[in-house]
Motif scaffolding. Sequence first.
Motif, PDB file in Angstrom:
ATOM      1  N   ARG A  57     107.244   2.906  75.160  1.00  0.00           N
ATOM      2  CA  ARG A  57     107.126   1.591  74.539  1.00  0.00           C
ATOM      3  C   ARG A  57     106.536   1.798  73.152  1.00  0.00           C
ATOM      4  NH1 ARG A  57     105.396  -3.128  78.361  1.00  0.00           N
ATOM      5  NH2 ARG A  57     103.425  -2.752  77.354  1.00  0.00           N
ATOM      6  N   PHE A  58     106.703   0.819  72.285  1.00  0.00           N
ATOM      7  CA  PHE A  58     106.400   0.996  70.874  1.00  0.00           C
ATOM      8  C   PHE A  58     105.377  -0.011  70.372  1.00  0.00           C
ATOM      9  CE2 PHE A  58     110.678   2.160  71.963  1.00  0.00           C
ATOM     10  CZ  PHE A  58     110.758   3.466  71.500  1.00  0.00           C
ATOM     11  N   TYR A  59     104.347   0.492  69.689  1.00  0.00           N
ATOM     12  CA  TYR A  59     103.417  -0.377  68.979  1.00  0.00           C
ATOM     13  C   TYR A  59     104.023  -0.623  67.608  1.00  0.00           C
ATOM     14  CZ  TYR A  59      99.912   0.583  72.542  1.00  0.00           C
ATOM     15  OH  TYR A  59      99.239   0.683  73.732  1.00  0.00           O
ATOM     16  N   VAL A  60     104.114  -1.878  67.216  1.00  0.00           N
ATOM     17  CA  VAL A  60     104.771  -2.247  65.966  1.00  0.00           C
ATOM     18  C   VAL A  60     103.790  -2.981  65.056  1.00  0.00           C
ATOM     19  CG1 VAL A  60     106.687  -3.543  64.961  1.00  0.00           C
ATOM     20  CG2 VAL A  60     106.986  -2.394  67.161  1.00  0.00           C
ATOM     21  N   ASN A  61     103.743  -2.547  63.798  1.00  0.00           N
ATOM     22  CA  ASN A  61     102.907  -3.192  62.765  1.00  0.00           C
ATOM     23  C   ASN A  61     101.468  -3.428  63.225  1.00  0.00           C
ATOM     24  OD1 ASN A  61     105.001  -3.294  60.869  1.00  0.00           O
ATOM     25  ND2 ASN A  61     105.789  -5.182  61.769  1.00  0.00           N
ATOM     26  N   ASP A  62     100.865  -2.400  63.796  1.00  0.00           N
ATOM     27  CA  ASP A  62      99.470  -2.449  64.254  1.00  0.00           C
ATOM     28  C   ASP A  62      99.222  -3.476  65.357  1.00  0.00           C
ATOM     29  OD1 ASP A  62      98.502  -0.393  62.525  1.00  0.00           O
ATOM     30  OD2 ASP A  62      98.548  -1.827  60.869  1.00  0.00           O
ATOM     31  N   GLY A  63     100.269  -3.908  66.047  1.00  0.00           N
ATOM     32  CA  GLY A  63     100.108  -4.836  67.168  1.00  0.00           C
ATOM     33  C   GLY A  63      99.342  -4.186  68.304  1.00  0.00           C
ATOM     34  N   ALA A  64      98.609  -4.990  69.063  1.00  0.00           N
ATOM     35  CA  ALA A  64      97.789  -4.477  70.157  1.00  0.00           C
ATOM     36  C   ALA A  64      98.573  -4.285  71.457  1.00  0.00           C
ATOM     37  CB  ALA A  64      96.619  -5.414  70.402  1.00  0.00           C
ATOM     38  N   THR A  65      99.758  -4.881  71.545  1.00  0.00           N
ATOM     39  CA  THR A  65     100.568  -4.804  72.756  1.00  0.00           C
ATOM     40  C   THR A  65     101.879  -4.090  72.447  1.00  0.00           C
ATOM     41  OG1 THR A  65      99.632  -6.914  73.480  1.00  0.00           O
ATOM     42  CG2 THR A  65     101.615  -6.151  74.600  1.00  0.00           C
ATOM     43  N   PRO A  66     102.204  -3.047  73.202  1.00  0.00           N
ATOM     44  CA  PRO A  66     103.465  -2.344  72.939  1.00  0.00           C
ATOM     45  C   PRO A  66     104.666  -3.147  73.419  1.00  0.00           C
ATOM     46  CG  PRO A  66     102.400  -1.388  74.839  1.00  0.00           C
ATOM     47  CD  PRO A  66     101.465  -2.427  74.300  1.00  0.00           C
TER      48      PRO A  66
END
Length: 112
Positions: A57-66
């Motif tokens: 799974r990918f963390y995007v733009n410093d998001g806390a949820t992948p």
Amino acid sequence: PATPPAIGSPVLMYQQVRYEFKASTNVPGRIALYRRVEANATEEELVAPFDTTAGFRFYVNDGATPQTAVPGVLTSITGLELILDGLSDRPDHNGKTQRVPLRTSVFFKNRP
């Protein structure tokens, strides 16, 4: 390179490697983690068995949820979650397969 670098110059060497979860050949009916070296198309099964929940799974733009979906802009990926939920290759004395959850995350430091 066309001309070799000067002696003592730093050189960056790399190879493209692809990791993928798919059906295991060593443990039929289970999922395995494969590695493929792109330069010579060599593919090998690294480890099995995994539960069907295994994946990336990918963390995007410093998001806390992948998120499960690969983002359209790859440079927006700031980290990866590896879901390595293991599954026993044979049932226990009760006839159940044992599932062992394991998740870990890796965050990128050298990003734009």
